[in-house]
Design a protein around this motif. Structure first.
Motif, PDB file in Angstrom:
ATOM      1  N   ASN A   1       0.796  -1.238   0.000  1.00  0.00           N
ATOM      2  CA  ASN A   1       0.000   0.000   0.000  1.00  0.00           C
ATOM      3  C   ASN A   1       0.818   1.273   0.000  1.00  0.00           C
ATOM      4  N   TYR A   2       1.883   1.287   0.796  1.00  0.00           N
ATOM      5  CA  TYR A   2       2.629   2.533   0.925  1.00  0.00           C
ATOM      6  C   TYR A   2       3.979   2.467   0.196  1.00  0.00           C
TER       7      TYR A   2
ATOM      8  N   THR B   1      -0.136  -0.537  -7.111  1.00  0.00           N
ATOM      9  CA  THR B   1       0.012   0.905  -6.972  1.00  0.00           C
ATOM     10  C   THR B   1       0.130   1.198  -5.485  1.00  0.00           C
ATOM     11  N   PHE B   2       0.647   2.379  -5.176  1.00  0.00           N
ATOM     12  CA  PHE B   2       0.849   2.704  -3.774  1.00  0.00           C
ATOM     13  C   PHE B   2       0.557   4.170  -3.562  1.00  0.00           C
ATOM     14  N   SER B   3       0.484   4.565  -2.310  1.00  0.00           N
ATOM     15  CA  SER B   3       0.278   5.970  -2.010  1.00  0.00           C
ATOM     16  C   SER B   3       1.124   6.362  -0.806  1.00  0.00           C
ATOM     17  N   ARG B   4       2.158   7.119  -1.053  1.00  0.00           N
ATOM     18  CA  ARG B   4       2.964   7.687   0.023  1.00  0.00           C
ATOM     19  C   ARG B   4       3.878   8.717  -0.631  1.00  0.00           C
ATOM     20  N   VAL B   5       3.806   9.953  -0.170  1.00  0.00           N
ATOM     21  CA  VAL B   5       4.601  11.001  -0.796  1.00  0.00           C
ATOM     22  C   VAL B   5       6.087  10.681  -0.678  1.00  0.00           C
ATOM     23  N   ALA B   6       6.471  10.112   0.473  1.00  0.00           N
ATOM     24  CA  ALA B   6       7.894   9.861   0.711  1.00  0.00           C
ATOM     25  C   ALA B   6       8.424   8.625  -0.007  1.00  0.00           C
TER      26      ALA B   6
ATOM     27  N   MET C   1      -4.222   1.514   6.891  1.00  0.00           N
ATOM     28  CA  MET C   1      -3.897   0.988   5.557  1.00  0.00           C
ATOM     29  C   MET C   1      -2.714   1.695   4.911  1.00  0.00           C
TER      30      MET C   1
ATOM     31  N   ASP D   1       2.367  14.785   3.668  1.00  0.00           N
ATOM     32  CA  ASP D   1       3.498  15.092   2.787  1.00  0.00           C
ATOM     33  C   ASP D   1       4.646  14.156   3.114  1.00  0.00           C
ATOM     34  N   ALA D   2       5.804  14.406   2.544  1.00  0.00           N
ATOM     35  CA  ALA D   2       6.929  13.501   2.729  1.00  0.00           C
ATOM     36  C   ALA D   2       7.467  13.517   4.164  1.00  0.00           C
TER      37      ALA D   2
ATOM     38  N   GLU E   1       5.697  13.401   6.961  1.00  0.00           N
ATOM     39  CA  GLU E   1       4.885  12.549   7.832  1.00  0.00           C
ATOM     40  C   GLU E   1       4.991  13.001   9.286  1.00  0.00           C
TER      41      GLU E   1
ATOM     42  N   ASP F   1      -6.770   9.927   1.071  1.00  0.00           N
ATOM     43  CA  ASP F   1      -5.559   9.308   0.565  1.00  0.00           C
ATOM     44  C   ASP F   1      -5.828   8.597  -0.763  1.00  0.00           C
ATOM     45  N   LEU F   2      -4.872   8.782  -1.658  1.00  0.00           N
ATOM     46  CA  LEU F   2      -4.984   8.235  -3.000  1.00  0.00           C
ATOM     47  C   LEU F   2      -5.186   6.716  -3.001  1.00  0.00           C
ATOM     48  N   TRP F   3      -4.621   6.051  -2.023  1.00  0.00           N
ATOM     49  CA  TRP F   3      -4.748   4.591  -1.999  1.00  0.00           C
ATOM     50  C   TRP F   3      -6.214   4.177  -1.922  1.00  0.00           C
TER      51      TRP F   3
END
Lengths: 367, 938
Positions: free
Chosen positions: A64-65, A90-95, B254, B291-292, B294, B457-459
């Motif tokens: 996920n991330y 696919t994933f979602s995490r800005v970092a 998640m 954001d990055a 966290e 969240d995009l997920w």
């Protein structure tokens, strides 16, 4: 184009599970084990202690991330193969730096998703540890079974030499307060981070080393790392650990390092029916009466009976679910070890005090 | 530190009547706590003014006091009983507030009572935002920039400093009362003033809004030895800005990496340890920057069990209230066993191999004119939880549980396609935003836009997109051509047969048949706290589509009890009370009991209640599959309110035996025409009525019936869309309104008997004999929904003539309907004539009240009658009849400040309380009686 259609997982006892391919299209073998952690998949997959294992992740979603360059425990993926229920491509995490799928492709790792992992875990739970094969390249079931039958049992396998560093290296904090020689049996990066964070200047040595070599660094203490495989067949390492623990300096062992310390003290280790793999394992510290939630990953364990009959060894920690040995110390010596992973990553930080204790032992011994 | 043996008797404080923000989750926690303490040989005394609770049952506690939650009641109890300790953490904010008040008054000290499971300084710190903030600063836990204002002027200054948007919260209030997000400086003044007014100490906190930050909650348990475990992590699908009680939430988290999760875990533990020394449960809320970086900031900490801990208990199988109670007695976590596996330690952190999705249930249609936008103040009245082996499956199952006439998320032809409306809804979240997110993705609105407006969240968004992609694949087929794999995938992702039928343009039953042929069957998995690592003993199941089925069917005779689904106005805790008693009674008769329900707040979904719990939507397909699997001797539908009752017709059609009153009788009572004929045949009076299908017909009929008229659609709950009209204009408007909004084609018109007295009777009937358990007289005149009126048991001014008529008619109707089980009949009385308004052959809202007031287990008796195990004459009825019991309706209007507080035939109350009075000279009674005509100003 990748064949989206089918992948198969076959267990040593002939049980077959069908699923979808993830990662590289191909075939892989190893001992099947399951991990119950709900976070930290990347840390787990790059943990050298998992070398050679086909890992089933019990949590419902993996990927996920994505993946992050800083969240690795070694430079590559160590597991032999991956089994999941849902795998997020696919994933979602800005970092995040990349997807889990791409990490698998880069590391040439074969996996299988859309498996009834719960049924699989219940199966392994009742049948015990066994080998398995995953294939997504269309090899026939018969061929896969033949291939699987040739995979050696984890019992009696030495694997540390495959994952430990080939050359010694140093990591130094800004203002070091002590020096530690680390024997790498397949070390997780976070052990080094935990030592360096506390002001230790560390030098990491390949497992095939000698006390003399470790001492060239003029260490104030020794760290025995974690690693994969059966400690029972590592005679040279047991001898080395024996010398290290008699060197008169503080010693700290983790996981395989703990088992080797135990063997060097004349204790016995045994293969567990099902190992402990997850980040929710409860430990009782017998000295303080306090509990810790710990990260664990082991399929072998030091036998409790052998400690109880040993006059110089003290049982310091036990696992609350099954009362197995989780920590030991040499009486009247600053030498101790734990079966679990105080460095966590993945997992809770409840046991970080052990690093503090180790550094305190070193500073005390230095005075 | 094992159990403290000096504690022999404990007082538990309940949470009082159900209001928004404090619902039946505290009945669940209070019941668990009580049972947990009694297991330890402790005498439990319980106080709660809410009669519709299981916790106030003799089966749960040793001494029960249905008294107002006031210090005087506590003194009364302490004078009668030697209480060693009080456990105040099970009754929500209400329980805690009362305990604190008693503490301040020195009551506990005077009677030598210890407070356990809580630390008064901890409460003081967590409720005084300024102190809390100071403490967090000390332990290096970051928080959102915030300041406290004790005056209007101070508030204005702070706003100037922070800028907009910002949040205002009133100190010491419940469920975010008086909390608002202020976007517009123009709104600020009035909201600030309201916040100051609502706070009992005239204090508001003004926070810089962390809008759009990701929101998480952790549930913690700590023992007296300072060991802490995190029972559950919960991620809010709806980010910061929407109250967590109004957010869709998911467990486990998640989209959280281990790095960030462990930081959060460390912070939570540090926070719990910092606020004081207590053994028990605790809930901590965090926000994470999207954001990055966290970055994590703490939002709040609640040192008690909460709505979230009830959800966490159901989500993980780890019974937080039960364990917290034992910890309060001094037990250490490592001395207790995991209640699910029974072999491993309670000192551990549950791990899930499934996903749960909680969706709140709103009832905005009961509050016309209210601001339907979600925000910091909770507005939902209930919730459902879906369990699945993937987020998608859990989400679909939760949607199927909601009972909002949707078959799940999408694929039911109810999509919105107006782009502007969708965009508005994304930005102004209301009850239907989830559905509009789906619609937006389907319409091709870019993720970027959706994310900008919702901050979700995009997920999660991609998970919904995957569902739409799957639907597009399915749509290309029809029943004969759909490949097995595709159908299997749709089922795995939680699609109901009905949704698939919509996509394949066929019938639901055809999809079910096709699945049967292809061998695509539901399997049941266990909620076991440990992801299968250990064998588990507790039969707590959910369904999915996989290979292995863990639910082994026994050879015992079984009974299924259908639960009442999500709480909403008109169907609340009363029905859960009845379901639980139904289960217990069937158990006593030697049946294996199977509970099906999807409401995580309830006692019925406690895995300790029934022999087998299926945590599933009370939705036809799920029910039917469980019945196919378990093959029970029958299904009890008359305890679970409309939710369960609605399924009776289909159960009957599929030949599944309904226990007790037959479907035909249930149907007859609902069918106004046939029912009126039955009344006529029995010489029973009823208001003149008629059924129409259009406004045209309504106007015509009104000539016959005469105004005023009571207008309503047939088959509704809690008087939904029911209205009294006094002229043709109003009539026309309302009929058009009903048809437009509900698509109902049968509308009932009753002549409304003005100035009548309303009363209702509940009875148990075995088909031959009838026992009237109680008759209640309403205090307000007819025209106000029975759920919203004060009512008195027994009637306070009905003459013998009227009483005899009511008794006779009740018996006649019960027998005529061939009732087997419970029946409730509502009456209007005027000029000594008794008219039947309606009859419901099922457990009513008032049954628990009467059972409590008369101290008799009526639902237990009724269930035994339904099962045919007993006859009415087998029971030795012996009601405790002293004075009167007054039912007090309780409203949650403070959550809807802009709604007119007037009452009518449509129910609006969220809960009820009970008050016993010796005689009619009682000042409380005198007051409400005197005000009976002021019904429009509650």
């Amino acid at each position: 184009m990748k064949n989206e259609t089918a992948a198969v997982l076959i267990l040593e006892d002939g049980t077959i599970f069908h699923g979808k391919p993830i990662g590289k299209i191909g075939t892989t073998t190893g001992e099947i084990a399951f991990n119950t952690g709900m976070t930290g998949y990347q840390e787990v997959f790059t943990d050298p202690s998992y070398y050679g294992q086909i890992l089933v992740m019990t949590t419902a979603h993996i990927g996920n991330y994505g993946v992050h360059d800083d969240e690795i425990e070694s430079d590559s993926m160590m597991i032999a193969g991956l089994v999941t229920k849902n795998f997020s491509k696919t994933f979602s995490r800005v970092a995040a730096n990349d997807s889990m799928e791409n990490l698998m492709l880069k590391n040439n790792k074969v996996g299988i998703s859309d498996i009834d992992t719960r049924a699989l875990v219940r199966h392994i739970r009742s049948r015990g540890a066994m080998n398995a094969i995953i294939s997504s390249d269309g090899t026939s079931i018969e061929d896969l079974k033949t291939q699987l039958s040739k995979v050696p049992s984890m019992s009696g396998l030495e694997l540390s030499s495959k994952v430990c560093t080939k050359t010694a290296y140093e990591v130094k904090p800004e203002n070091p307060i002590c020096k530690i020689s680390v024997v790498d049996f397949g070390i997780k990066k976070n052990i080094i981070r935990c030592l360096v964070e506390r002001g230790a200047h560390v030098k990491v040595f390949p497992m095939h080393t000698s006390l003399q070599e470790l001492d060239t660094f003029e260490p104030d203490g020794y760290m025995l790392s974690n690693g994969p495989g059966d400690p029972g067949v590592m005679a040279d390492s047991i001898q080395l650990v024996k010398e290290v623990s008699n060197a008169g300096k503080p010693v700290f062992g983790i996981c395989l390092g703990h088992q080797l310390l135990g063997l060097s003290l004349g204790l016995k280790t045994e293969k567990m029916f099902n190992g402990h793999r997850g980040i929710n394992h409860p430990i009782l510290n017998l000295k303080t009466g306090k509990c810790e939630i710990t990260s664990q990953n082991h399929g072998f364990v030091v036998s409790k009976e052998s400690i109880e009959s040993n006059p110089i060894v003290e049982l310091t920690h036990i696992h609350l679910n099954d009362n197995t040995v989780a920590g030991l110390a040499i009486k009247d010596k600053p030498v101790f070890s734990v079966q679990y992973h105080p460095e966590a990553s993945a997992g809770p930080h409840d046991s970080r005090y052990l690093f503090d204790q180790f550094i305190a032992n070193i500073l005390k011994a230095k005075v | 530190m094992p159990k403290d043996n000096s504690i022999k008797s404990v007082l538990i404080i309940g949470s009082g009547p159900i209001v928004i923000g404090q619902a039946c989750e505290f009945d669940y926690s209070g019941s668990q706590a009580s049972r947990s303490l009694r297991e330890e040989g402790i005498e439990v005394t319980l106080i709660n003014s809410n009669p519709a609770t299981i916790m106030t049952d003799k089966v749960v506690a040793d001494n029960v006091y249905l008294l107002p939650l006031e210090p005087n009641s506590i003194i009364e109890i302490l004078q009668k009983h030697k209480i060693d300790a009080v456990l105040p953490t099970m009754g929500g904010q209400t329980g805690l507030n009362l305990a604190m008040k008693c503490e301040e008054m020195g009551i506990w000290e005077e009677f030598g009572v210890r407070m356990i499971g809580v630390d008064t300084t901890a409460i003081a710190i967590t409720e005084d935002r300024e102190q809390f903030r100071e403490l967090m600063g000390k332990i290096d836990v970051p928080m959102a920039p915030q300041k406290t204002a004790k005056s209007f002027l101070e508030g204005k200054e702070i706003a100037q400093e922070f800028g907009f948007p910002l949040c205002i919260r009133a100190s010491y209030t419940l469920g975010g009362a008086g909390a608002s997000i202020v976007y517009d400086p123009k709104e600020f003044d009035s909201l600030l003033e309201r916040g100051l007014q609502l706070s009992p100490i005239h204090e508001v906190m003004i926070d810089k809004a962390m809008m759009g930050w990701k929101e998480f909650e952790l549930e913690l348990l700590r023992d007296a030895n300072d060991n802490v475990v995190i029972v559950c992590s919960i991620e809010n699908f709806d980010p910061m800005g929407i109250h967590t009680g109004d957010s869709i939430t998911v467990a486990p988290a998640m989209t959280l990496s281990d790095t960030t999760f462990q930081k959060m875990r460390d912070m939570a533990i540090k926070m719990m340890r910092s606020i004081g020394n207590f053994a028990g449960g605790c809930n901590v809320q965090f926000a994470v920057s999207p954001d990055a970086n966290e970055d994590i900031i703490a939002i709040e900490i609640n040192p008690r069990v909460s709505r979230s801990s009830a959800l966490a208990s159901k989500a993980t199988g780890y019974p937080i209230a039960k364990i917290a109670s034992k910890l309060a007695l001094g037990y250490r976590l490592d001395e207790l066993k995991n209640q699910i596996t029974k072999t491993t330690s309670a000192m551990f952190e549950p791990t899930l191999d499934y996903v749960i999705v909680k969706i709140p249930r709103w009832n905005f249609n009961k509050f016309p004119g209210t601001d339907r936008r979600l925000g910091l103040q909770m507005k939902s009245v209930g919730e459902v939880m879906g369990i699945g082996r993937s987020f998608q499956e859990a989400l679909q199952k939760a949607c199927q549980s909601l009972e909002i006439n949707r078959n799940g998320l999408g694929a039911d032809g109810k999509e919105l396609t107006n782009q502007q409306e969708i965009l508005y809804s994304l930005e102004n979240a209301s009850w239907n935003r989830l559905f509009h997110i789906y619609d937006a993705i389907k319409l091709g609105i870019p993720f970027k836009t959706i994310q900008e407006k919702t901050k979700i969240d995009l997920w999660f968004l991609k998970q919904i997109e995957e569902l739409i992609e799957l639907e597009r694949k399915v749509e290309k087929h029809h029943l004969d051509t759909i490949p097995k794999e595709l159908l299997f995938e749709a089922k795995q992702k939680g699609y109901a047969d009905r949704q698939i039928a919509h996509l394949l343009k066929c019938l639901e039953s055809e999809v079910h048949k096709k699945r049967d042929e292809l061998g695509i069957n539901r399997v049941y998995k266990l909620v076991d706290t440990c992801a299968g690592e250990f064998e588990a003993q507790t039969p707590y199941y959910y369904s999915t589509f996989e290979y292995e089925n863990e639910s082994v069917v026994s050879t015992k005779k079984k009974i299924v009890v259908l639960g009442s689904g999500p709480n909403r106005i008109g169907q609340g805790i009363e029905f859960d009370y009845s379901c639980v008693h139904g289960v217990l009674a069937a158990k006593e008769c030697g049946y294996e009991t199977i509970m099906i329900n999807c409401n995580p707040e309830t006692v019925s979904t406690d895995f300790d209640t029934a022999d087998k719990l299926y945590f599933e939507p009370v939705f036809w397909e799920h029910i039917y599959d469980i019945i196919q699997h378990e093959k029970p001797v029958g299904v009890i539908v008359q305890l679970g309110g409309q939710t369960a009752l609605k399924l009776a017709e289909k159960l009957n059609r599929y030949g599944i035996p309904i226990i007790g009153t037959s479907f035909e009788a249930l149907d007859l009572a609902e069918d106004r025409g046939r029912f009126s004929k039955l009344l006529e045949e029995n010489d029973i009076l009823f208001p003149k009525y008629g059924v129409v299908e259009s406004a045209e017909q309504a106007l015509e009929l009104s000539q016959d019936l005469g105004f005023p008229l009571l207008v309503r659609p047939s088959y509704v709950l809690g008087g939904q869309k029911m209205k009294i009209v006094i002229n043709e204009e109003e009539l026309e408007q309302h009929v058009v309104d009903i048809i437009g909004e509900m698509g109902a084609n049968h509308i009932l018109l009753d002549h409304f008997i003005g100035g009548a007295i309303e009363c209702e009777a509940d009875a148990i009937c075995d088909g031959e004999d009838v026992y009237i358990i109680g008759i209640m007289q309403h205090i307000e005149p007819a025209g106000i929904h029975s759920g919203d009126s004060y009512a008195v048991l027994p009637p306070y001014n009905l003459g013998d003539l009227v009483m005899t008529q009511i008794e006779e008619i009740t018996k006649k109707v019960a027998k005529a309907l061939k009732t087997v089980g419970l029946i409730n009949i509502q009456y209007a009385v005027k000029d000594d004539k008794v008219y039947v308004i309606e009859a419901n052959p099922r457990a009513s809202r008032t049954v628990p009240f009467i059972a409590k007031a008369y101290d008799e287990p009526y639902v237990n008796y009724a269930t035994k009658v339904m099962l045919g195990e007993k006859k009415v004459k087998d029971f030795n009825f012996n009601p405790r009849k002293e004075g009167y019991a007054v039912k007090i309706p309780v409203f949650s209007y403070e959550k809807f400040p802009d709604v007119k507080k007037e009452l009518g035939p449509e129910m609006k109350s969220t809960g009820e309380g009970i008050r016993f009075i010796k005689d009619l000279r009682d000042p409380f009674f005198m007051k409400i009686y005197a005000e009976r005509n002021m019904h429009l100003s509650k």
